[in-house]
Design a protein around this motif. Structure first.
Motif, PDB file in Angstrom:
ATOM      1  N   HIS A  40      29.168  -5.156  -6.066  1.00 60.75           N
ATOM      2  CA  HIS A  40      28.124  -4.128  -6.041  1.00 60.75           C
ATOM      3  C   HIS A  40      27.649  -3.807  -7.462  1.00 60.75           C
ATOM      4  O   HIS A  40      26.467  -3.829  -7.751  1.00 60.75           O
ATOM      5  CB  HIS A  40      28.632  -2.831  -5.410  1.00 60.75           C
ATOM      6  N   MET A  99      35.884  -0.960   4.687  1.00 60.82           N
ATOM      7  CA  MET A  99      34.582  -1.580   4.470  1.00 60.82           C
ATOM      8  C   MET A  99      34.367  -2.893   5.219  1.00 60.82           C
ATOM      9  O   MET A  99      33.240  -3.351   5.340  1.00 60.82           O
ATOM     10  CB  MET A  99      34.385  -1.808   2.973  1.00 60.82           C
ATOM     11  N   TYR A 100      35.449  -3.517   5.702  1.00 63.24           N
ATOM     12  CA  TYR A 100      35.255  -4.866   6.263  1.00 63.24           C
ATOM     13  C   TYR A 100      34.405  -4.858   7.517  1.00 63.24           C
ATOM     14  O   TYR A 100      33.775  -5.848   7.857  1.00 63.24           O
ATOM     15  CB  TYR A 100      36.616  -5.534   6.542  1.00 63.24           C
ATOM     16  N   GLN A 130      26.139  -8.895   5.477  1.00 61.16           N
ATOM     17  CA  GLN A 130      27.558  -9.211   5.687  1.00 61.16           C
ATOM     18  C   GLN A 130      28.472  -8.478   4.712  1.00 61.16           C
ATOM     19  O   GLN A 130      28.025  -8.020   3.666  1.00 61.16           O
ATOM     20  CB  GLN A 130      27.786 -10.721   5.516  1.00 61.16           C
ATOM     21  N   THR A 131      29.760  -8.429   5.066  1.00 62.52           N
ATOM     22  CA  THR A 131      30.774  -7.985   4.116  1.00 62.52           C
ATOM     23  C   THR A 131      31.481  -9.237   3.587  1.00 62.52           C
ATOM     24  O   THR A 131      31.728 -10.178   4.344  1.00 62.52           O
ATOM     25  CB  THR A 131      31.793  -7.024   4.759  1.00 62.52           C
ATOM     26  N   GLU A 190      31.386  -3.166   9.810  1.00 57.23           N
ATOM     27  CA  GLU A 190      30.215  -2.285   9.832  1.00 57.23           C
ATOM     28  C   GLU A 190      29.667  -2.205  11.255  1.00 57.23           C
ATOM     29  O   GLU A 190      29.729  -3.184  11.994  1.00 57.23           O
ATOM     30  CB  GLU A 190      29.101  -2.840   8.920  1.00 57.23           C
ATOM     31  N   THR A 216      27.947  -6.611   1.020  1.00 54.93           N
ATOM     32  CA  THR A 216      28.889  -5.500   0.849  1.00 54.93           C
ATOM     33  C   THR A 216      30.307  -6.036   0.664  1.00 54.93           C
ATOM     34  O   THR A 216      30.693  -6.993   1.340  1.00 54.93           O
ATOM     35  CB  THR A 216      28.857  -4.613   2.115  1.00 54.93           C
ATOM     36  N   TYR A 217      31.061  -5.447  -0.252  1.00 50.76           N
ATOM     37  CA  TYR A 217      32.461  -5.888  -0.397  1.00 50.76           C
ATOM     38  C   TYR A 217      33.266  -5.530   0.840  1.00 50.76           C
ATOM     39  O   TYR A 217      33.056  -4.503   1.468  1.00 50.76           O
ATOM     40  CB  TYR A 217      33.117  -5.300  -1.649  1.00 50.76           C
ATOM     41  N   LYS A 218      34.236  -6.393   1.162  1.00 54.95           N
ATOM     42  CA  LYS A 218      35.176  -6.098   2.255  1.00 54.95           C
ATOM     43  C   LYS A 218      36.254  -5.137   1.775  1.00 54.95           C
ATOM     44  O   LYS A 218      36.785  -4.352   2.534  1.00 54.95           O
ATOM     45  CB  LYS A 218      35.884  -7.389   2.695  1.00 54.95           C
ATOM     46  N   ASN A 251      27.233   0.293   5.978  1.00 57.30           N
ATOM     47  CA  ASN A 251      28.631   0.584   5.645  1.00 57.30           C
ATOM     48  C   ASN A 251      28.863   2.093   5.663  1.00 57.30           C
ATOM     49  O   ASN A 251      27.914   2.877   5.650  1.00 57.30           O
ATOM     50  CB  ASN A 251      29.018  -0.072   4.312  1.00 57.30           C
TER      51      ASN A 251
END
Ligand SMILES: [Zn+2]
Length: 546
Positions: free
Chosen positions: A358, A177-178, A445-446, A180, A348-350, A223
């Motif tokens: 979330h 996820m980090y 951003q993450t 995108e 967004t979470y990394k 993501n």
């Protein structure tokens, strides 16, 4: 994601077993968990810029084939790249500059050795080809994969869902996820009688023999699990919403037979947009529009194509999660899944260990929707009502770098933590400014939990380190222990992390008052004998009279 893991009734029944579960939550992690959940050296050296996912979906064979063209910027020279794709799908070849490259397969991870020099700051492309029968989702969206269903008219009704499990269950990508892509093109070839709806806007439909290819363009960072395909006998209706950043296209894709029902039921969508733009700031993806897309499972926050399967009922499949009645004032899936456009798709979470970013904020958005349309009392009753779903089985934050989610308490303990925070701030203007500020500061951003904590501490002017440690990293509920002796109220916090000193609002003889408890006993002396004492129910705390 994907709302609650089990139906709320089951959750209520299982409450009595939650203590037993405390002992059984130790996880062991595999090499595959680390390959999936960490920023490996084969991931760290390159930065995603763009994907063109170009696939053919054959519904009768439940078969997918195609390629992903990956554009990336070289951060530091290296020549091995990790691409993820889960069996039974097969990564069949990788090509750069016309040359086929060697691939070392390691279950879900594939290590491609590049031949071309990888010079810092250059943007290169790589084509990865794949095919096979992807994992079929049995209980979407919870297990994930592809749902191959039929509608009532016997037409194919197909959808992807993959949060947690990972997008690599149906297409090859950098499945962490980090990182995108900045934008994306999704091209999906299907039988001509069907329609594919993906993220962003439809640029072109190409007719090729008895098939059609739908090209969907996403202009914003997205993501992996947000990317989706939805294939069915869809009809479309739309409206233009007069939003904070101008005209916003809101499009709805539903099964042919559900058109009239949807036109009435989806009136919750503009109501949602009004409430959330007020609380969270402008919708983060104007360029990509907003869509609701009917699917054969409950729902998921796919970016700019939020998927919907709540059977055109109010509440959660017709049920009120809070038990207060307020949960039946809105369609849970429309409100909750669209709330994720701010917390999941914008911010967004990394690492999935921080998934509460979330789910905590989005579960909290349900009560802010009520707050906007029905007032503060309604909102408060709803969020307090959802406490019955909290298990305190294990901490909200999971383990980092191994693709591990924390407790399901990230939803309603998360929302009650944020509701408690609103009481502490005691200034709704400031609180909404913080929620909007999160969405502008971390726009597209993450992030990590630490960044969210630091931002809120900074904006409130309080050091909230122990507050977040308590609620996110332990299962302890702060308990206000008190004794009443004539005019004297003695009180202290128990079941707390070191240095936890959250103030709490109480009523002593029906007069509102802030207490500032710590781990040691303190005394409040009232003007007259204390006859009644109560703690403000808006605080998610326990109490014990001794
Ligand atoms: Zn969710």
């Amino acid at each position: 994601m994907r709302i609650l893991y089990i139906s709320f009734l089951l959750t209520l029944f299982s409450l009595s077993f939650s203590n037993a579960q405390l002992l059984t939550n130790k996880h062991t992690f595999t090499r595959q968990d680390t390959l999936r959940g960490s920023i490996t050296p084969e991931r760290a050296w390159w930065d995603l810029t763009y994907y063109h996912l170009d696939i053919k979906v054959e519904p009768d064979n439940k078969f997918i084939s195609g390629k992903n063209t990956i554009h990336y910027k070289v951060l530091e020279p290296y020549n091995v790249m990790q691409i993820d794709l889960q069996p039974p799908l097969k990564l069949i070849k990788a090509i750069q500059n016309g040359e086929e490259l060697a691939i070392k397969h390691d279950e879900n991870a594939h290590f491609i050795t590049l031949k071309q020099p990888q010079n810092t700051n250059t943007v290169n492309t790589l084509d990865v080809y794949y095919e096979g029968h992807p994992k079929e989702a049995i209980r979407a969206p919870w297990d994930g994969g592809i749902s191959w269903k039929k509608d009532k008219n016997g037409k194919h009704f197909i959808a992807s869902s993959c949060q947690g499990l990972g997008a690599s269950v149906w297409w090859p990508c950098k499945d962490h996820m980090y990182d995108e892509v900045d934008s994306m093109l999704i091209s999906v070839n299907i039988p001509a009688k069907l329609t594919n709806v993906s993220n962003g806007r439809l640029r072109l439909v190409e007719r090729i023999g008895d098939t059609k290819t739908f090209h969907w363009v996403v202009k914003n960072p997205i993501n992996n699990y947000g990317v989706n395909i939805n294939i069915g006998d869809y009809v479309n209706f739309s409206e233009v919403y007069d939003g904070m950043a101008g005209n916003l296209d809101m499009d709805y894709y539903v099964l042919r037979d559900n058109l009239e029902k949807a036109k009435e039921h989806f009136k919750d969508a503009p109501k949602m947009m009004e409430a959330f733009e007020y609380w969270f700031g402008q919708y983060p993806f104007y360029a990509d529009s907003f869509k609701l897309v009917e699917v054969p499972y409950l729902g998921m926050e796919h970016q700019s194509s939020v998927t919907y399967g709540n059977q055109y009922k109010k509440g959660y499949l017709g049920n009120d999660l809070s038990g207060t009645g307020w949960g039946l004032k809105f369609d849970f899936i429309i409100i909750h899944e669209a709330g994720h456009e701010w917390f999941a798709n914008n911010i967004t979470y990394k690492d999935v260990a921080d998934m509460w970013i979330h789910e905590g904020f989005t579960a909290y958005s349900e009560n802010l929707f009520l707050d906007y349309h029905y007032g503060k009392q309604a909102a408060s009753e709803y969020v307090i009502g959802t406490r019955r779903l909290i298990k305190n089985d294990r901490p909200i934050i999971g383990e980092y770098h191994v693709n591990h989610e924390g407790s399901g308490d990230m939803y309603y303990k998360g929302s009650n933590m944020l509701h408690t925070l609103r009481q502490l701030i005691e200034d709704d203007e400031k609180w909404s400014k913080i929620l909007r500020g999160l969405n502008t500061t971390f726009y597209h951003q993450t992030v990590t939990t630490k960044q969210i904590e630091d931002y809120i501490s900074e904006q409130t002017g309080y050091d909230l380190t122990e507050f977040f440690n308590q609620y996110l990293r332990t299962t302890l509920i702060p308990t206000l222990e008190y004794k009443i002796e004539g005019k004297n109220l003695k009180y202290r916090w128990t079941d707390i992390v070191d240095n936890f000193d959250m103030p709490v609002q109480v009523k002593v003889n029906n007069t509102e008052k802030w207490l500032y408890p710590k781990g040691d006993w303190k005394t409040h002396t009232s003007e007259s004998k204390i006859k009644t004492f109560e703690i403000d129910a808006d605080f998610y705390v326990a109490s014990k009279k001794s």
